[in-house]
Design a protein around this motif. Structure first.
Motif, PDB file in Angstrom:
ATOM      1  N   ASP A  32       0.844  -1.198   0.000  1.00 59.33           N
ATOM      2  CA  ASP A  32       0.000   0.000   0.000  1.00 59.33           C
ATOM      3  C   ASP A  32       0.884   1.255   0.000  1.00 59.33           C
ATOM      4  O   ASP A  32       1.672   1.462   0.930  1.00 59.33           O
ATOM      5  N   ILE A  33       0.737   2.081  -0.997  1.00 55.38           N
ATOM      6  CA  ILE A  33       1.587   3.265  -1.151  1.00 55.38           C
ATOM      7  C   ILE A  33       1.414   4.240   0.008  1.00 55.38           C
ATOM      8  O   ILE A  33       2.366   4.911   0.435  1.00 55.38           O
ATOM      9  N   THR A  34       0.191   4.331   0.524  1.00 56.39           N
ATOM     10  CA  THR A  34      -0.057   5.246   1.649  1.00 56.39           C
ATOM     11  C   THR A  34       0.748   4.824   2.864  1.00 56.39           C
ATOM     12  O   THR A  34       1.339   5.675   3.556  1.00 56.39           O
ATOM     13  N   LYS A  35       0.797   3.544   3.132  1.00 52.72           N
ATOM     14  CA  LYS A  35       1.565   3.048   4.268  1.00 52.72           C
ATOM     15  C   LYS A  35       3.053   3.295   4.065  1.00 52.72           C
ATOM     16  O   LYS A  35       3.786   3.606   5.014  1.00 52.72           O
ATOM     17  N   LEU A  36       3.510   3.148   2.838  1.00 50.38           N
ATOM     18  CA  LEU A  36       4.923   3.359   2.557  1.00 50.38           C
ATOM     19  C   LEU A  36       5.309   4.820   2.758  1.00 50.38           C
ATOM     20  O   LEU A  36       6.392   5.134   3.270  1.00 50.38           O
TER      21      LEU A  36
END
Length: 311
Positions: free
Chosen positions: A291-295
């Motif tokens: 998940d890009i948001t988590k990254l």
């Protein structure tokens, strides 16, 4: 002459006279011992006599003697015959008496297993006087689980093994040993490696029970991504020491599994501040399949320990 005749034809006499009446038993131990120790009576007839007798409370009432078994090259003893025919009261007194003489042979193992319910008593096994018996039981996976648990629970205090060879017991018994509150396998490099070489998936159980010791010597241990991920996931380990372990991980460890990476990212983001983990480990967590948001949140969260070039 009659006495001499009976002695010389004892097997015939026993079969034609003694066994003729179903309720014909001998209450007199002297008579039992004399009859069973008579060398003119073959082993199978001795066995039939024992089958016919009442259960004896004390194994030491029997004058033990060994006999050659004509059907095999083995020797039989009166004690082993009584144990084999289950004609001894199943208690720790009789078991230990037999063990002290013949160790944990297959006959005693069988006797213990078929009488496991009788071992659930308030009897305490003193680790000083029953030391050898306790070790033999723990190291013998032919003892069934019920009997194993009863015997181990009867141990007077925790029994520690400084060295333990997991290869001599199966995986199921190894797991029970590691989870037992009465058995302590000392956490050291030798025992860790022995368990790893035999049942590596049980390492987490060993580590969970000895997490501080693991942290102290982890620089000397061979561990992998799976174990570290299991430590992070464990509900038996406090967050503080999980953080310390993650920070102490060797640079060369490789987290190739997506779920492992996700697990570590979630652990970091649940904290109140960044974790001072190796940059090489942190880089592995930035997987474009996650998940890009988590990254992005991870990058922001860990930014205080990153320089411009690393960002």
């Amino acid at each position: 002459e009659i006495h001499q005749y009976i002695n010389s034809n004892m097997n015939i006499y026993i079969n034609d006279v003694f066994f003729k009446y179903e309720n014909n038993t001998m209450e007199d131990m002297k008579s039992i011992n004399e009859l069973l120790n008579n060398e003119m009576i073959d082993i199978e007839t001795k066995r039939k006599i024992i089958e016919k007798e009442q259960i004896l409370n004390d194994i030491e009432l029997i004058d033990d003697k060994s006999f050659s078994d004509e059907d095999s090259d083995n020797e039989e003893t009166l004690w082993s015959l009584f144990i084999e025919e289950n004609k001894i009261t199943p208690n720790y007194y009789n078991i230990i008496k037999y063990y002290n003489k013949y160790k944990l042979d297959d006959k005693l193992v069988s006797f213990i297993n078929i009488n496991s319910e009788f071992l659930e008593t308030d009897i305490i096994l003193d680790i000083n006087t029953c030391d050898d018996f306790i070790v033999s039981v723990v190291e013998n996976d032919k003892i069934n689980d019920k009997s194993f648990e009863c015997i181990v629970n009867a141990i007077s205090s925790n029994y520690q093994f400084d060295e333990f060879d997991f290869s001599i017991v199966n995986k199921e018994r190894s797991s029970k040993i590691l989870l037992s509150s009465k058995i302590d396998i000392k956490f050291n490099e030798n025992n860790y490696n022995n368990l790893k070489n035999n049942y590596s998936d049980l390492l987490i159980k060993f580590v969970e029970s000895n997490i501080k010791e693991f942290y102290k010597i982890m620089d000397n241990l061979d561990y992998d991504d799976a174990l570290i991920s299991n430590i992070i996931s464990s509900d038996q380990i406090e967050r503080g020491i999980k953080t310390d372990i993650l920070c102490k991980c060797k640079d060369e460890i490789q987290f190739n599994n997506i779920s492992q990476k996700q697990n570590i990212i979630d652990f970091i983001l649940r904290g109140r501040k960044y974790i001072n983990i190796s940059y090489n480990i942190l880089k592995q967590l930035f997987d474009n399949t996650l998940d890009i948001t988590k990254l992005i949140n991870l990058l922001i969260f860990q930014s205080p320990i990153l320089n411009n070039e690393q960002i």
